[in-house]
Design a protein around this motif. Structure first.
Motif, PDB file in Angstrom:
ATOM      1  N   VAL A 161       0.867  -1.178   0.000  1.00  0.00           N
ATOM      2  CA  VAL A 161       0.000   0.000   0.000  1.00  0.00           C
ATOM      3  C   VAL A 161       0.905   1.230   0.000  1.00  0.00           C
ATOM      4  O   VAL A 161       1.769   1.375   0.866  1.00  0.00           O
ATOM      5  CB  VAL A 161      -0.897   0.031   1.267  1.00  0.00           C
ATOM      6  N   ALA A 162       0.704   2.109  -0.994  1.00  0.00           N
ATOM      7  CA  ALA A 162       1.530   3.329  -1.049  1.00  0.00           C
ATOM      8  C   ALA A 162       0.887   4.398  -0.174  1.00  0.00           C
ATOM      9  O   ALA A 162      -0.294   4.701  -0.320  1.00  0.00           O
ATOM     10  CB  ALA A 162       1.624   3.811  -2.488  1.00  0.00           C
ATOM     11  N   ILE A 163       1.653   4.955   0.775  1.00  0.00           N
ATOM     12  CA  ILE A 163       1.122   6.065   1.578  1.00  0.00           C
ATOM     13  C   ILE A 163       2.042   7.267   1.406  1.00  0.00           C
ATOM     14  O   ILE A 163       3.246   7.115   1.228  1.00  0.00           O
ATOM     15  CB  ILE A 163       0.983   5.706   3.082  1.00  0.00           C
ATOM     16  N   SER A 164       1.446   8.474   1.436  1.00  0.00           N
ATOM     17  CA  SER A 164       2.290   9.645   1.190  1.00  0.00           C
ATOM     18  C   SER A 164       3.030  10.051   2.465  1.00  0.00           C
ATOM     19  O   SER A 164       2.500   9.973   3.559  1.00  0.00           O
ATOM     20  CB  SER A 164       1.455  10.806   0.647  1.00  0.00           C
ATOM     21  N   LYS A 165       4.285  10.491   2.272  1.00  0.00           N
ATOM     22  CA  LYS A 165       5.112  10.906   3.399  1.00  0.00           C
ATOM     23  C   LYS A 165       4.888  12.380   3.681  1.00  0.00           C
ATOM     24  O   LYS A 165       4.509  13.122   2.791  1.00  0.00           O
ATOM     25  CB  LYS A 165       6.596  10.684   3.053  1.00  0.00           C
ATOM     26  N   LYS A 166       5.184  12.787   4.921  1.00  0.00           N
ATOM     27  CA  LYS A 166       5.013  14.191   5.318  1.00  0.00           C
ATOM     28  C   LYS A 166       5.807  15.136   4.433  1.00  0.00           C
ATOM     29  O   LYS A 166       5.375  16.217   4.102  1.00  0.00           O
ATOM     30  CB  LYS A 166       5.464  14.391   6.766  1.00  0.00           C
ATOM     31  N   ASN A 167       7.009  14.686   4.034  1.00  0.00           N
ATOM     32  CA  ASN A 167       7.869  15.602   3.268  1.00  0.00           C
ATOM     33  C   ASN A 167       7.820  15.312   1.768  1.00  0.00           C
ATOM     34  O   ASN A 167       8.791  15.480   1.060  1.00  0.00           O
ATOM     35  CB  ASN A 167       9.307  15.514   3.783  1.00  0.00           C
ATOM     36  N   GLY A 168       6.662  14.844   1.293  1.00  0.00           N
ATOM     37  CA  GLY A 168       6.520  14.542  -0.140  1.00  0.00           C
ATOM     38  C   GLY A 168       7.001  13.136  -0.438  1.00  0.00           C
ATOM     39  O   GLY A 168       7.671  12.510   0.376  1.00  0.00           O
ATOM     40  N   GLY A 169       6.648  12.635  -1.622  1.00  0.00           N
ATOM     41  CA  GLY A 169       7.023  11.271  -1.995  1.00  0.00           C
ATOM     42  C   GLY A 169       6.122  10.262  -1.302  1.00  0.00           C
ATOM     43  O   GLY A 169       5.254  10.623  -0.502  1.00  0.00           O
ATOM     44  N   THR A 170       6.308   8.993  -1.631  1.00  0.00           N
ATOM     45  CA  THR A 170       5.482   7.959  -1.004  1.00  0.00           C
ATOM     46  C   THR A 170       6.387   6.887  -0.406  1.00  0.00           C
ATOM     47  O   THR A 170       7.521   6.729  -0.818  1.00  0.00           O
ATOM     48  CB  THR A 170       4.539   7.276  -2.027  1.00  0.00           C
ATOM     49  N   ARG A 171       5.825   6.175   0.570  1.00  0.00           N
ATOM     50  CA  ARG A 171       6.547   5.017   1.074  1.00  0.00           C
ATOM     51  C   ARG A 171       5.608   3.821   0.954  1.00  0.00           C
ATOM     52  O   ARG A 171       4.387   3.969   1.022  1.00  0.00           O
ATOM     53  CB  ARG A 171       7.016   5.232   2.508  1.00  0.00           C
ATOM     54  N   ILE A 172       6.194   2.669   0.716  1.00  0.00           N
ATOM     55  CA  ILE A 172       5.382   1.465   0.566  1.00  0.00           C
ATOM     56  C   ILE A 172       5.230   0.790   1.919  1.00  0.00           C
ATOM     57  O   ILE A 172       6.209   0.476   2.593  1.00  0.00           O
ATOM     58  CB  ILE A 172       6.023   0.472  -0.447  1.00  0.00           C
ATOM     59  N   LEU A 173       3.990   0.635   2.310  1.00  0.00           N
ATOM     60  CA  LEU A 173       3.668  -0.068   3.541  1.00  0.00           C
ATOM     61  C   LEU A 173       3.296  -1.491   3.160  1.00  0.00           C
ATOM     62  O   LEU A 173       2.545  -1.689   2.199  1.00  0.00           O
ATOM     63  CB  LEU A 173       2.468   0.633   4.181  1.00  0.00           C
ATOM     64  N   GLY A 174       3.820  -2.475   3.878  1.00  0.00           N
ATOM     65  CA  GLY A 174       3.483  -3.863   3.567  1.00  0.00           C
ATOM     66  C   GLY A 174       2.472  -4.379   4.565  1.00  0.00           C
ATOM     67  O   GLY A 174       2.751  -4.410   5.759  1.00  0.00           O
ATOM     68  N   VAL A 175       1.279  -4.745   4.104  1.00  0.00           N
ATOM     69  CA  VAL A 175       0.253  -5.217   5.035  1.00  0.00           C
ATOM     70  C   VAL A 175       0.115  -6.741   4.928  1.00  0.00           C
ATOM     71  O   VAL A 175      -0.387  -7.249   3.925  1.00  0.00           O
ATOM     72  CB  VAL A 175      -1.123  -4.554   4.746  1.00  0.00           C
ATOM     73  N   PRO A 176       0.551  -7.490   5.963  1.00  0.00           N
ATOM     74  CA  PRO A 176       0.375  -8.934   5.936  1.00  0.00           C
ATOM     75  C   PRO A 176      -1.090  -9.295   6.197  1.00  0.00           C
ATOM     76  O   PRO A 176      -1.859  -8.468   6.698  1.00  0.00           O
ATOM     77  CB  PRO A 176       1.261  -9.434   7.099  1.00  0.00           C
ATOM     78  N   THR A 177      -1.458 -10.538   5.893  1.00  0.00           N
ATOM     79  CA  THR A 177      -2.826 -11.002   6.176  1.00  0.00           C
ATOM     80  C   THR A 177      -3.012 -11.091   7.688  1.00  0.00           C
ATOM     81  O   THR A 177      -2.041 -11.076   8.450  1.00  0.00           O
ATOM     82  CB  THR A 177      -3.070 -12.403   5.576  1.00  0.00           C
ATOM     83  N   VAL A 178      -4.275 -11.215   8.118  1.00  0.00           N
ATOM     84  CA  VAL A 178      -4.569 -11.319   9.550  1.00  0.00           C
ATOM     85  C   VAL A 178      -3.824 -12.507  10.155  1.00  0.00           C
ATOM     86  O   VAL A 178      -3.170 -12.393  11.194  1.00  0.00           O
ATOM     87  CB  VAL A 178      -6.099 -11.449   9.791  1.00  0.00           C
ATOM     88  N   GLU A 179      -3.882 -13.678   9.471  1.00  0.00           N
ATOM     89  CA  GLU A 179      -3.220 -14.850  10.064  1.00  0.00           C
ATOM     90  C   GLU A 179      -1.702 -14.675  10.117  1.00  0.00           C
ATOM     91  O   GLU A 179      -1.055 -15.095  11.078  1.00  0.00           O
ATOM     92  CB  GLU A 179      -3.615 -16.149   9.348  1.00  0.00           C
ATOM     93  N   ASP A 180      -1.131 -13.993   9.117  1.00  0.00           N
ATOM     94  CA  ASP A 180       0.311 -13.748   9.146  1.00  0.00           C
ATOM     95  C   ASP A 180       0.686 -12.758  10.254  1.00  0.00           C
ATOM     96  O   ASP A 180       1.745 -12.868  10.866  1.00  0.00           O
ATOM     97  CB  ASP A 180       0.818 -13.231   7.792  1.00  0.00           C
TER      98      ASP A 180
END
Length: 414
Positions: free
Chosen positions: A66-85
């Motif tokens: 999931v790409a989320i925007s950073k405070k200082n511009g640009g994006t960082r990729i957040l990795g979301v595991p499944t509930v069981e993981d």
């Protein structure tokens, strides 16, 4: 029977892990299964996790990117595991964290039990008064660049459990599933968003930075929150030397100092007369810089102090705009308070520790958006003045309705 399994993992730990994951309220992973859906067959699902982990046959699913925007511009990729993981990672965390927690230093503040960003800010404020110079450093994409081979060696030092090592390795190499469905394999890094990632990142930086500082530079105080770090020096010369040494040190671990965001700062105040290109730095949403302060005799002087930073204000305004209050005319004022109070309260709690007046503008902005909502919802109150008067009257009667009203920022006609 539990004893016939190759790995001895307690069922109780799996239940505790599930309870913690539920309390953290995360979103779904690649299988789109929510916590609520997982709970429909709770006993079965928890048993499956325990059974697979105990027998060595547990393999994680890909991590949803999931790409989320950073405070200082640009994006960082957040990795979301499944509930069981996430539950499986929490099981490992429950077993592994107590092994490494005692070796971590006092001044590592990020994602640790009984540690907070406010503590890091507090200690940094005091040290800025004692030492004239700060080297503010930033590591380029820490979570993407952690070397797996080094990290696994570090993990090995702190556990005898083969299954902990086995599953950490599987999580580190679990591929990303991008938003368009493509699968991207990973050979370095630990995904931001994973339950186990903060412990692993802290362990990596404990050896790469914390331990190095304590042994090589015992006279230079530092504070670190995840990949954000501050060090306090007595001179420009010392700060420059430390920067060079840190650059070399991080390179050994496959990390790079982000030179655009790494700078030497002069903590200028009333008594420090010299000048320097930089006299302010940002740390954990606060900006440290020379500010007017009052001493106990009521006299004003210049002190080097933290207050809510401009980037943080901008990010919060953006989030408030994202609420699109003016489009929620089907909701009542109480509904809106229920929807957003927790968020508002969180900001007030975090940003009023130092120089609290800096947050007032942001809270007034919420009132402005509420006035727009009133004008949209009630035809009789479609002028700004009328809407403000109406809202101001409600605020006087019921100050507890919104967190920022309770705090004293009321909507008033003006």
């Amino acid at each position: 029977m539990q004893g016939t399994k190759p790995y001895d993992i307690s069922k109780r730990a799996v239940v505790t892990a599930y309870e913690r994951v539920k309390a953290n309220k995360g979103t779904y992973g690649v299988d789109e299964q929510s916590i609520e859906a997982f709970e429909l067959k709770l006993k079965d699902n928890l048993y499956k996790i325990w059974n697979r982990m105990s027998s060595g046959s547990y393999f994680p699913k890909p991590v949803r990117a999931v790409a989320i925007s950073k405070k200082n511009g640009g994006t960082r990729i957040l990795g979301v595991p499944t509930v069981e993981d996430r539950i499986a990672q929490m099981v490992v965390k429950l077993y592994f964290e107590p092994n490494v927690e005692p070796i971590f230093y006092e001044d590592s503040y990020g994602y640790r039990p009984n540690k907070s960003a406010i503590q890091a800010l507090e200690v940094t404020r005091t040290r800025c008064w004692r030492k004239d110079w700060v080297l503010e450093f930033d590591i380029k994409g820490l979570f993407d660049n952690i070397r797996h081979d080094y990290l696994l060696e570090m993990v090995k030092r702190h556990t005898k459990e083969k299954w902990i090592l086995l599953y950490i390795e599987r999580w580190l190499t679990a591929p990303f599933q991008m938003e368009d469905g493509t699968i991207v394999s990973r050979s370095s890094g630990t995904p931001q968003g994973g339950v186990i990632s903060p412990v692993l990142a802290n362990l990596f930086l404990h050896y790469a930075f914390d331990d190095f500082m304590v042994k090589e530079f015992p006279s230079i105080p530092w504070a670190r929150y995840a990949d954000d770090g501050i060090t306090h020096c007595v001179s420009v010369k010392q700060a420059k030397y430390l920067q060079r040494r840190l650059k070399e040190r991080f390179a050994v671990f496959g990390l790079e100092l982000n030179l655009d965001k790494t700078r030497i700062v002069y903590c200028k105040d009333e008594d420090r007369k010299g000048n320097h290109k930089y006299t302010s730095f940002d740390f954990l949403g606060y900006t440290f810089r020379p500010r007017h302060a009052k001493n106990k005799y009521g006299k004003f002087f210049t002190n080097f102090l933290p207050a809510m930073g401009g980037k943080a204000k901008k990010a919060i305004r953006k989030e408030i705009r994202g609420w699109k209050l003016q489009l929620k005319s089907d909701k009542s004022l109480n509904d809106i308070a229920n929807m957003f109070n927790k968020q508002i309260q969180g900001w007030i709690k975090y940003y009023t520790h130092f120089y609290k007046s800096e947050i007032y503008d942001v809270l007034r902005y919420i009132n402005k958006c509420l006035v727009k909502w009133v004008r949209r919802k009630y035809k009789k109150r479609n002028s700004r003045k009328r809407a403000e008067n109406w809202l101001g009257e409600i605020a006087k009667r019921d100050r507890k309705l919104f967190a920022h009203w309770k705090f004293g920022i009321l909507p008033t006609a003006g």
